[in-house]
Scaffold this motif. Structure first.
Motif, PDB file in Angstrom:
ATOM      1  N   ALA A  64      -3.114   0.099 -12.143  1.00  0.00           N
ATOM      2  CA  ALA A  64      -2.330   1.239 -11.695  1.00  0.00           C
ATOM      3  C   ALA A  64      -0.848   0.950 -11.879  1.00  0.00           C
ATOM      4  O   ALA A  64      -0.046   1.838 -12.115  1.00  0.00           O
ATOM      5  CB  ALA A  64      -2.619   1.527 -10.236  1.00  0.00           C
ATOM      6  N   GLU A  65      -0.503  -0.326 -11.754  1.00  0.00           N
ATOM      7  CA  GLU A  65       0.903  -0.659 -11.735  1.00  0.00           C
ATOM      8  C   GLU A  65       1.357  -1.333 -12.987  1.00  0.00           C
ATOM      9  O   GLU A  65       2.521  -1.272 -13.345  1.00  0.00           O
ATOM     10  CB  GLU A  65       1.117  -1.692 -10.620  1.00  0.00           C
ATOM     11  CG  GLU A  65       1.256  -1.132  -9.289  1.00  0.00           C
ATOM     12  CD  GLU A  65       1.963  -2.168  -8.458  1.00  0.00           C
ATOM     13  OE1 GLU A  65       3.185  -2.248  -8.595  1.00  0.00           O
ATOM     14  OE2 GLU A  65       1.279  -2.894  -7.732  1.00  0.00           O
ATOM     15  N   ALA A  66       0.453  -2.075 -13.584  1.00  0.00           N
ATOM     16  CA  ALA A  66       0.889  -3.003 -14.619  1.00  0.00           C
ATOM     17  C   ALA A  66      -0.088  -2.996 -15.786  1.00  0.00           C
ATOM     18  O   ALA A  66      -1.212  -2.516 -15.662  1.00  0.00           O
ATOM     19  CB  ALA A  66       0.935  -4.404 -14.014  1.00  0.00           C
ATOM     20  N   LYS A  78       1.032 -10.416 -16.654  1.00  0.00           N
ATOM     21  CA  LYS A  78       1.071  -9.116 -15.981  1.00  0.00           C
ATOM     22  C   LYS A  78       2.476  -8.535 -16.085  1.00  0.00           C
ATOM     23  O   LYS A  78       3.436  -9.141 -15.611  1.00  0.00           O
ATOM     24  CB  LYS A  78       0.660  -9.296 -14.518  1.00  0.00           C
ATOM     25  CG  LYS A  78       0.771  -8.032 -13.686  1.00  0.00           C
ATOM     26  CD  LYS A  78       0.082  -8.187 -12.349  1.00  0.00           C
ATOM     27  CE  LYS A  78       0.258  -6.940 -11.495  1.00  0.00           C
ATOM     28  NZ  LYS A  78      -0.494  -6.995 -10.256  1.00  0.00           N
ATOM     29  N   GLN A 116      -2.451 -18.133 -13.960  1.00  0.00           N
ATOM     30  CA  GLN A 116      -3.695 -18.771 -14.390  1.00  0.00           C
ATOM     31  C   GLN A 116      -4.786 -17.697 -14.392  1.00  0.00           C
ATOM     32  O   GLN A 116      -4.818 -16.838 -13.508  1.00  0.00           O
ATOM     33  CB  GLN A 116      -4.039 -19.845 -13.348  1.00  0.00           C
ATOM     34  CG  GLN A 116      -5.417 -20.410 -13.447  1.00  0.00           C
ATOM     35  CD  GLN A 116      -5.830 -21.079 -12.125  1.00  0.00           C
ATOM     36  OE1 GLN A 116      -5.185 -20.881 -11.081  1.00  0.00           O
ATOM     37  NE2 GLN A 116      -6.880 -21.851 -12.175  1.00  0.00           N
ATOM     38  N   VAL A 169      -8.330 -16.411 -13.569  1.00  0.00           N
ATOM     39  CA  VAL A 169      -9.353 -16.821 -12.595  1.00  0.00           C
ATOM     40  C   VAL A 169     -10.560 -15.890 -12.666  1.00  0.00           C
ATOM     41  O   VAL A 169     -10.433 -14.712 -13.004  1.00  0.00           O
ATOM     42  CB  VAL A 169      -8.802 -16.819 -11.142  1.00  0.00           C
ATOM     43  CG1 VAL A 169      -7.747 -17.902 -10.950  1.00  0.00           C
ATOM     44  CG2 VAL A 169      -8.253 -15.452 -10.755  1.00  0.00           C
ATOM     45  N   ASP A 199     -14.394  -8.779 -12.120  1.00  0.00           N
ATOM     46  CA  ASP A 199     -13.871  -8.196 -10.884  1.00  0.00           C
ATOM     47  C   ASP A 199     -15.039  -8.050  -9.905  1.00  0.00           C
ATOM     48  O   ASP A 199     -16.181  -7.820 -10.327  1.00  0.00           O
ATOM     49  CB  ASP A 199     -13.292  -6.800 -11.146  1.00  0.00           C
ATOM     50  CG  ASP A 199     -11.960  -6.848 -11.895  1.00  0.00           C
ATOM     51  OD1 ASP A 199     -11.448  -7.959 -12.134  1.00  0.00           O
ATOM     52  OD2 ASP A 199     -11.446  -5.769 -12.230  1.00  0.00           O
ATOM     53  N   ARG A 245     -11.236  -4.241  -7.176  1.00  0.00           N
ATOM     54  CA  ARG A 245     -10.659  -4.645  -8.461  1.00  0.00           C
ATOM     55  C   ARG A 245      -9.591  -5.726  -8.290  1.00  0.00           C
ATOM     56  O   ARG A 245      -9.060  -6.227  -9.274  1.00  0.00           O
ATOM     57  CB  ARG A 245     -10.034  -3.467  -9.210  1.00  0.00           C
ATOM     58  CG  ARG A 245     -11.016  -2.464  -9.675  1.00  0.00           C
ATOM     59  CD  ARG A 245     -10.948  -2.203 -11.188  1.00  0.00           C
ATOM     60  NE  ARG A 245     -12.157  -1.532 -11.604  1.00  0.00           N
ATOM     61  CZ  ARG A 245     -13.251  -2.139 -12.084  1.00  0.00           C
ATOM     62  NH1 ARG A 245     -13.262  -3.427 -12.273  1.00  0.00           N
ATOM     63  NH2 ARG A 245     -14.328  -1.449 -12.380  1.00  0.00           N
ATOM     64  N   ASN A 246      -9.249  -6.016  -7.051  1.00  0.00           N
ATOM     65  CA  ASN A 246      -8.250  -7.056  -6.807  1.00  0.00           C
ATOM     66  C   ASN A 246      -8.886  -8.316  -6.226  1.00  0.00           C
ATOM     67  O   ASN A 246      -8.231  -9.129  -5.585  1.00  0.00           O
ATOM     68  CB  ASN A 246      -7.128  -6.526  -5.911  1.00  0.00           C
ATOM     69  CG  ASN A 246      -6.246  -5.553  -6.691  1.00  0.00           C
ATOM     70  OD1 ASN A 246      -6.188  -5.624  -7.917  1.00  0.00           O
ATOM     71  ND2 ASN A 246      -5.575  -4.652  -5.993  1.00  0.00           N
ATOM     72  N   ASP A 261      -3.326  -9.840  -7.144  1.00  0.00           N
ATOM     73  CA  ASP A 261      -2.528  -8.610  -6.993  1.00  0.00           C
ATOM     74  C   ASP A 261      -1.930  -8.426  -5.600  1.00  0.00           C
ATOM     75  O   ASP A 261      -2.246  -7.468  -4.896  1.00  0.00           O
ATOM     76  CB  ASP A 261      -3.383  -7.388  -7.394  1.00  0.00           C
ATOM     77  CG  ASP A 261      -2.527  -6.159  -7.642  1.00  0.00           C
ATOM     78  OD1 ASP A 261      -1.289  -6.279  -7.616  1.00  0.00           O
ATOM     79  OD2 ASP A 261      -3.097  -5.078  -7.854  1.00  0.00           O
TER      80      ASP A 261
HETATM   81  N1  LIG Z   1      -5.198 -13.981 -12.669  1.00  0.00           N
HETATM   82  C1  LIG Z   1      -6.119 -13.192 -13.208  1.00  0.00           C
HETATM   83  N2  LIG Z   1      -7.243 -13.709 -13.735  1.00  0.00           N
HETATM   84  C2  LIG Z   1      -8.181 -12.911 -14.292  1.00  0.00           C
HETATM   85  N3  LIG Z   1      -8.089 -11.584 -14.369  1.00  0.00           N
HETATM   86  C3  LIG Z   1      -7.004 -10.997 -13.871  1.00  0.00           C
HETATM   87  C4  LIG Z   1      -5.958 -11.766 -13.268  1.00  0.00           C
HETATM   88  N4  LIG Z   1      -5.004 -10.918 -12.869  1.00  0.00           N
HETATM   89  C5  LIG Z   1      -5.418  -9.693 -13.205  1.00  0.00           C
HETATM   90  N5  LIG Z   1      -6.623  -9.710 -13.816  1.00  0.00           N
HETATM   91  C6  LIG Z   1      -7.400  -8.556 -14.297  1.00  0.00           C
HETATM   92  O1  LIG Z   1      -6.515  -7.474 -14.538  1.00  0.00           O
HETATM   93  C7  LIG Z   1      -6.825  -6.360 -13.685  1.00  0.00           C
HETATM   94  C8  LIG Z   1      -5.542  -5.680 -13.246  1.00  0.00           C
HETATM   95  O2  LIG Z   1      -4.719  -6.607 -12.550  1.00  0.00           O
HETATM   96  P1  LIG Z   1      -3.894  -6.216 -11.257  1.00  0.00           P
HETATM   97  O3  LIG Z   1      -4.822  -5.691 -10.226  1.00  0.00           O
HETATM   98  O4  LIG Z   1      -3.050  -7.360 -10.891  1.00  0.00           O
HETATM   99  O5  LIG Z   1      -3.029  -5.035 -11.872  1.00  0.00           O
HETATM  100  P2  LIG Z   1      -2.448  -3.755 -11.142  1.00  0.00           P
HETATM  101  O6  LIG Z   1      -1.838  -2.935 -12.183  1.00  0.00           O
HETATM  102  O7  LIG Z   1      -1.627  -4.201 -10.013  1.00  0.00           O
HETATM  103  O8  LIG Z   1      -3.737  -3.044 -10.614  1.00  0.00           O
HETATM  104  P3  LIG Z   1      -3.957  -2.067  -9.357  1.00  0.00           P
HETATM  105  O9  LIG Z   1      -2.620  -1.720  -8.810  1.00  0.00           O
HETATM  106  O10 LIG Z   1      -4.713  -0.937  -9.985  1.00  0.00           O
HETATM  107  O11 LIG Z   1      -4.815  -2.845  -8.420  1.00  0.00           O
HETATM  108  C9  LIG Z   1      -7.628  -6.959 -12.553  1.00  0.00           C
HETATM  109  O12 LIG Z   1      -8.499  -5.998 -11.980  1.00  0.00           O
HETATM  110  C10 LIG Z   1      -8.368  -8.080 -13.247  1.00  0.00           C
HETATM  111  O13 LIG Z   1      -9.536  -7.597 -13.906  1.00  0.00           O
END
Ligand SMILES: Nc1ncnc2c1ncn2[C@@H]1O[C@H](COP(=O)(O)OP(=O)(O)OP(=O)(O)O)[C@@H](O)[C@H]1O
Ligand SMILES: C[C@@H](O)[C@H](NC(=O)OP(=O)(O)OC[C@H]1O[C@@H](n2cnc3c(N)ncnc32)[C@H](O)[C@@H]1O)C(=O)O
Ligand SMILES: [Fe+2]
Length: 552
Positions: free
Chosen positions: A364-366, A377, A431, A433, A437, A470-471, A488
């Protein structure tokens, strides 16, 4: 098929006739996009306009008492004109059963029962909130959208799953229109304030106001107090109107985007009176375009309270045999959309879609680039947001995320190692991880670990802020063991407030309920995990958060 609809939950005394040559488009079995040229909708409305202040329930009911019979007569005369001779002039009578003001609803219910009995046709009890979102879904032909309802007394995100509309996110205090109307009353403008704010904002410049989202939930009380203080301190009201629109609508757009990201769906529909605001529609359309999603907003006559949306949903209900007997047709001022047993949609339809991870993920953010052992990210600028607000949020969240991801690890929670941070460009390298999800690997064991993790965070005064499925990342090990990671932390912050701790649990529970087939064991495990480490007070507060009726 021809249906009479009656609406009168608060301010709009309205009656409508919906007629379609294409009843197949109402049915789930022959699911397809309706043909708009086959439909005809006639709406007759008489709004209640308070002379001063906001809506007075007694005055509103008096208005309904006078105006409902008139608008119903006009609509019935219209139906009679279109009728070609055989049978009753309408095939059913649909009415708003709730939510809304009790005295108004009772007048609507009485009128609907009288007409249905006189004509000898079925009575259809419609949930007003579900009608606000179904009208957009019907018009767009979208299969399973996320629905954003931005109305006066409410603000929520809904998605259909397992036979019901699930609340994916909602306001934690007042509805969006009512919040705006309270501010305009404070500066001496007459009700309704929304259109006046939109007009005034054309001549103003942006001022910063508090921005509050918690996962897919949000609240307006802080921003409204700040807006009133600005007005008292002499900030030009047009400038505050710009700040209000930019802040509130960016919050709604962000949570809508988060719901798209969480469910994996690429369809969004808008409903509710605040949806008439051009700036809100513009932000939502821009967000959807940028993520390749489809967006539909009905025309204004179907966004504000109107009986057309009641008649259209009534037709679908009649088509699925979902009529009410007079004995069971009482109104319900607190009728929640997630209480409705949805008979007009297929049981296996769902807002949740299969997830494709193609190496670059759009959250949603990134945007997140997944490498072999690192992920990058990037909080790319959101062009729908005012540039000042966008800069502030991207910088603050990047810093918070880097710091809290490390703080959380020190508190005993598995999180990815932060390898690099660039707060100016809003980029973090982590890193990598886990191998999926949690949304793809839901299990009571993992839910229990999430409960334990949240309790460990809260114990040291950290709130995650967005703990959705998802987080959370899951890594399967040998012999059925698995490791769980929280990611996240961008919406996280430090606090010891019980309410904020309970909200973390609530946000996680909502994300499970919106997408899991059997949420119960997962939520039990979450709470058991939390209770093994955390405070009972938080669980007690969680019950309170869940039970808050938001129709005020
Ligand atoms: N450190 C990590 N290791 C493995 N996968 C990751 C990692 N960070 C993010 N991801 C993957 O990327 C997706 C999106 O990351 P993140 O939730 O940080 O983004 P976001 O844009 O803030 O999402 P939202 O605001 O929708 O929760 C995660 O759901 C995950 O599948
Ligand atoms: C329960 C029911 O009675 C209630 N109905 C309701 O709130 O009316 P609705 O028509 O959906 O929305 C009215 C709100 O919509 C706001 N509004 C109307 N035009 C607007 C505009 N251009 N910009 C912002 N807000 C606007 C008004 O200020 C008012 O608060 C509801 O759906 O929550
Ligand atoms: Fe409404």
């Amino acid at each position: 098929m021809r249906i009479l609809g009656i609406e009168g939950t608060a301010w709009a005394a309205s009656a409508a006739v919906f007629e379609t040559d294409d009843p197949d488009a109402l049915s789930t079995e022959t699911y397809r996009t309706p043909d708009p040229s086959a439909d005809h909708v006639f709406i007759e409305s008489n709004p209640y306009q308070p002379e001063s202040g906001g809506i007075h329930p007694r005055e509103a009911a008096e208005h309904m008492g006078n105006a409902i019979p008139e608008v119903v007569d006009t609509a019935l005369a219209h139906a009679a004109d279109r009728h070609d001779g055989d049978g009753p002039i309408v095939d059913g009578v649909a009415f708003s059963r709730g939510p809304g003001l009790g005295p108004c609803l009772r007048i609507v219910g009485t009128a609907a029962r009288a007409v249905a009995q006189t004509l000898g046709v079925p009575l259809l009890g419609v949930n007003h909130m579900v009608a606000h979102l179904e009208i957009g879904r019907y018009q767009s032909g979208f299969e399973s959208p996320v629905c954003l309802n931005a109305s006066g007394a409410n603000a929520h995100l809904l998605g259909y799953h397992n036979g019901r509309y699930r609340v994916l996110g909602e306001t934690m205090d007042t509805g969006v229109g009512n919040s705006i109307d309270k501010f305009t009353r404070h500066v001496g403008w007459t009700h309704p304030g929304g259109p006046k704010v939109e007009q005034a904002a054309k001549d103003g410049s942006y001022v910063d106001l508090p921005y509050v989202v918690k996962g897919m939930d949000f609240s307006f009380s802080g921003i409204m107090s700040a807006a009133k203080q600005e007005a008292d301190a002499g900030t030009p009201v047009e400038d505050i109107c710009v700040g209000l629109q930019e802040t509130i609508f960016a919050m709604l757009t962000e949570v809508a985007e988060r719901a798209l990201s969480l469910t994996g769906t690429d369809e969004l529909v808008l409903g509710g009176g605040v949806g008439q605001n051009a700036r809100l529609r513009e932000m939502l359309a821009e967000m959807c375009e940028q993520r390749g999603a489809k967006f539909h907003a009905p025309e204004p006559r179907f966004l504000r309270d109107n009986a057309g949306m009641i008649a259209v949903l009534g037709a679908r209900m009649l088509n699925s045999g979902d009529a009410l007997s007079v004995e069971e047709s009482s109104v319900d001022p607190n009728f929640r959309p997630d209480q409705v047993a949805v008979t007009w949609r297929g049981a296996d339809e769902s807002v949740a879609r299969a997830y494709t991870d193609d190496g670059a993920i759009r959250g949603a953010e990134a945007t997140v680039d997944i490498g072999t052992d690192e992920v990058v990210k990037r909080r790319v600028p959101k062009t729908y947001r005012h540039p000042e607000l966008d800069d502030r949020l991207r910088r603050e969240r990047t810093k918070a995320e880097a710091r809290l991801t490390s703080d959380a690890r020190r508190a005993g929670v598995r999180t990815p190692i932060v390898r690099d941070v660039d707060p100016i460009e809003a980029v973090i390298t982590f890193q990598k991880v886990g191998d999926a999800d949690l949304a793809e690997r839901l299990s009571p064991e993992a839910a229990r670990t999430v409960g334990e993790y949240l309790a460990k965070l809260h114990r040291v005064g950290i709130v995650h802020g967005d703990p959705t499925t998802r987080n959370v990342r899951v890594e399967s090990g040998t012999h059925g063991t698995s490791r769980v990671f929280l990611i996240d932390f961008g919406l996280g912050f430090h606090t010891d407030h019980v309410e904020d701790h309970a909200m973390d649990l609530h946000v996680f529970a909502q994300s499970v309920e919106g997408t899991a087939d059997d949420a119960e064991p997962l939520l039990d495990a979450l709470e058991a995990g939390y209770e093994s480490i955390g405070s009972d007070e938080v669980i007690t507060r969680l019950r309170e958060v869940e039970s808050r009726g938001r129709y005020r």
